[in-house]
Design a protein around this motif. Structure first.
Motif, PDB file in Angstrom:
ATOM      1  N   LYS A   1       0.808  -1.217   0.000  1.00 16.85           N
ATOM      2  CA  LYS A   1       0.000   0.000   0.000  1.00 16.85           C
ATOM      3  C   LYS A   1       0.847   1.277   0.000  1.00 16.85           C
ATOM      4  O   LYS A   1       0.388   2.339  -0.402  1.00 16.85           O
ATOM      5  N   HIS A   2       2.079   1.156   0.475  1.00 20.47           N
ATOM      6  CA  HIS A   2       2.936   2.343   0.556  1.00 20.47           C
ATOM      7  C   HIS A   2       3.684   2.668  -0.732  1.00 20.47           C
ATOM      8  O   HIS A   2       4.438   3.620  -0.786  1.00 20.47           O
ATOM      9  N   PHE A   3       3.489   1.841  -1.715  1.00 23.62           N
ATOM     10  CA  PHE A   3       4.191   2.084  -2.977  1.00 23.62           C
ATOM     11  C   PHE A   3       3.183   2.367  -4.075  1.00 23.62           C
ATOM     12  O   PHE A   3       2.168   1.695  -4.158  1.00 23.62           O
ATOM     13  N   THR A   4       3.488   3.342  -4.911  1.00 17.75           N
ATOM     14  CA  THR A   4       2.658   3.493  -6.099  1.00 17.75           C
ATOM     15  C   THR A   4       3.381   2.781  -7.232  1.00 17.75           C
ATOM     16  O   THR A   4       4.612   2.763  -7.277  1.00 17.75           O
ATOM     17  N   VAL A   5       2.583   2.204  -8.099  1.00 15.91           N
ATOM     18  CA  VAL A   5       3.187   1.533  -9.251  1.00 15.91           C
ATOM     19  C   VAL A   5       3.973   2.559 -10.071  1.00 15.91           C
ATOM     20  O   VAL A   5       5.009   2.249 -10.649  1.00 15.91           O
ATOM     21  N   ASN A   6       3.480   3.795 -10.049  1.00 11.93           N
ATOM     22  CA  ASN A   6       4.151   4.857 -10.793  1.00 11.93           C
ATOM     23  C   ASN A   6       5.620   4.987 -10.390  1.00 11.93           C
ATOM     24  O   ASN A   6       6.502   5.070 -11.240  1.00 11.93           O
ATOM     25  N   GLN A   7       5.871   5.025  -9.067  1.00 11.16           N
ATOM     26  CA  GLN A   7       7.277   5.181  -8.659  1.00 11.16           C
ATOM     27  C   GLN A   7       8.068   3.909  -8.915  1.00 11.16           C
ATOM     28  O   GLN A   7       9.243   3.970  -9.262  1.00 11.16           O
TER      29      GLN A   7
ATOM     30  N   SER B   1       8.236  -7.217  -7.853  1.00 13.71           N
ATOM     31  CA  SER B   1       7.963  -7.059  -6.420  1.00 13.71           C
ATOM     32  C   SER B   1       9.223  -7.033  -5.566  1.00 13.71           C
ATOM     33  O   SER B   1       9.145  -6.770  -4.370  1.00 13.71           O
TER      34      SER B   1
ATOM     35  N   ASP C   1      11.951   5.289   1.749  1.00  9.83           N
ATOM     36  CA  ASP C   1      10.587   5.816   1.635  1.00  9.83           C
ATOM     37  C   ASP C   1       9.637   5.050   2.540  1.00  9.83           C
ATOM     38  O   ASP C   1       8.795   5.637   3.208  1.00  9.83           O
TER      39      ASP C   1
ATOM     40  N   LYS D   1       7.443   6.537   5.597  1.00 13.82           N
ATOM     41  CA  LYS D   1       5.979   6.487   5.581  1.00 13.82           C
ATOM     42  C   LYS D   1       5.416   5.726   6.771  1.00 13.82           C
ATOM     43  O   LYS D   1       4.406   6.124   7.344  1.00 13.82           O
TER      44      LYS D   1
END
Length: 422
Positions: free
Chosen positions: A141-147, A169, A205, A209
């Motif tokens: 949940k703390h990662f966006t696929v974008n980053q 992953s 990160d 978070k």
RNA sequence: GGCGGGUUGCCCGAGUGGCCAAAGGGAGUGGACUGUAAAUCCAUCGGCUCAGCCUACGCAGGUUCGAACCCUGCACCCGCCA
């Protein structure tokens, strides 16, 4: 004591780092816990792994605490960093075996006693108990696929042959490792190869978070030789392994003593603990009297001692002197000759002596009989330092040194012994 | 699921019926030169019972006097569309 960051800079060991001033400030406050992870991708660690491993030890010597991580979990998944193609998965049993192997090697390079003992951990211990749902909710949940897509390790693959969800992953697992070590061991700095930058910063990160805390990252450069080749990848005969079964202490010693003048001083800085004065003295010596190879000798001696110990180093040096000395081989006493040849790798032969080509092939100096014939035809095969002219006739018993030894050589510097066992 | 492109020796890559163990480059190996260095030059670079033979151009089969090259099927990879 000199400042550890200054020292690392001088040694050329800092490729990238997060806010260096903040890290210096933190280090000034007192001992810090530092970690570096190693995945079980092969039977043994290789010379390239030594750079981050020794960096860890340098921190430990400077009074900090070292955590060595064996990637029992990450090794099951496969790191896409720096790879153009997907890895093939090892079975869980295989990974377990590999982990046991590298754990032994890893523990030789940090100190487990003394005032700030190192610890050795396996990320499988905290990763395996986590369910897929927990992982997705607590970590994912703390990662966006974008980053994630923006990371070099992933984007390189998107433009190439693709990346599986498994390897995609990977950075989450490594991030979770850092978070775990931050929480449970107060680990505030992760060191890795420069290809690990993306994975390490992803961890920073995650820590920020989840905990609001701040940790640091530092990568060591990828070591290359003067020709720009990746270090330890290809060394002629294959990788330079730390395992003496895979790369003998003699072969290891020989690799370093053959170092290019342009590399040797850099390598003294990156691979040894010699201080600045010593390195500069050797650099001056190399500039003035390159043919003396003083820096190469010292580098080989230091590294062989570091990896294989004093006794093995003495043997490797003795074998090198015996084989490369311009003296007559027959003048060497049996004990010295036998020790040198066993060190270089000796083939035991029973009964009658085969031909020189057969011996070249069997000893591994030539990769096949055809290759051995080719070597003889090209004038590159030597028996007891005498060029072999007819390789297909059986070697005469009269050639034996001390009644049992033959010194086989391919080219200028590859030796193997043959021991006749009656 | 549909259409198109691809799969060649350690790696990259040319080759589209005989002149192909397969161009060229890289890596490797041997030689000369040297300092167990670099650069350069030369040679070599599938295997073997080595002037010959065997195996090889994704896998299996077919056409042909003859196939890496043509045909069929299969597998895998890449791209576009759904």
């Amino acid at each position: 004591m000199t400042d550890i960051i200054d020292e690392l800079h001088w040694r050329g060991l800092i490729a990238q780092s997060t806010d260096e001033d903040a890290l210096r400030a933190r280090l000034a406050e007192g001992p810090i816990t530092v970690y570096a992870g190693f995945d079980p991708t092969a039977e043994s660690l290789h010379a390239g792994n030594l750079v981050p491993l020794l960096a860890l030890r340098r921190f430990q010597r400077a009074g900090h605490r070292a955590v060595v991580l064996a990637g029992g979990a990450t090794g099951l998944v496969g790191d896409p960093s720096g790879r153009a193609s997907e890895r093939s998965l090892n079975t869980p049993e295989r990974v377990r075996e590999l982990v046991e192997g590298i754990k032994v090697q890893l523990s030789a390079f940090v100190d487990f006693d003394g005032p700030n003992p190192a610890i050795l951990v396996n990320n499988l211990d905290w990763t395996a108990p986590m369910s897929a749902l927990e992982f997705l909710r607590d970590v994912g949940k703390h990662f966006t696929v974008n980053q994630m897509l923006a990371k070099e390790s992933v984007s390189a693959r998107l433009n190439g042959e693709g990346i599986s969800y498994t390897e995609f992953s990977y950075m989450l697992l490594q991030s979770n490792d850092y978070l775990h070590l931050y929480r449970d061991h107060g680990c505030e700095l992760q060191i890795g190869g420069s290809d690990q930058w993306g994975n390490i910063t992803a961890g920073l990160d995650l820590i920020r978070k989840v905990t609001g805390g701040r940790a640091h990252a530092l990568t060591v450069p990828l070591i290359t030789n003067a020709s720009g080749e990746k270090f330890g990848k290809s060394t002629g005969g294959g990788r330079l392994w730390l395992d003496p079964e895979l790369t003998s202490p003699y072969a290891w010693y020989q690799y370093w003593i053959n170092a290019d003048d342009r590399d040797v001083v850099n390598w003294l800085r990156t691979f040894t603990f010699l201080d600045r004065d010593e390195v500069e003295a050797l650099a001056a010596e190399t500039a003035e009297r390159p043919f003396a190879r003083a820096a190469q000798r010292r580098l080989a001696e230091e590294l062989t001692t570091l990896v294989h110990g004093k006794d093995e180093t003495a043997k490797a040096i003795a074998a090198s002197q015996a084989l490369f000395g311009r003296g007559d081989l027959s003048e060497l006493d049996p004990a010295t000759l036998g020790a040198a040849l066993r060190e270089a790798g000796a083939l035991r032969v029973e009964g009658a002596l085969p031909s020189a080509t057969a011996l070249l092939a069997q000893s591994g100096l030539a990769k096949s009989l055809s290759d051995a014939r080719r070597t003889v035809a090209e004038g590159g095969a030597y028996l007891n330092n005498v060029k072999v002219t007819d390789g297909d006739v059986p070697v005469a018993e009269s050639e034996l040194l001390h009644g049992r030894w033959l010194v086989l050589r391919k080219g200028k510097k590859t030796f193997a012994g043959v021991e006749l066992v009656r």
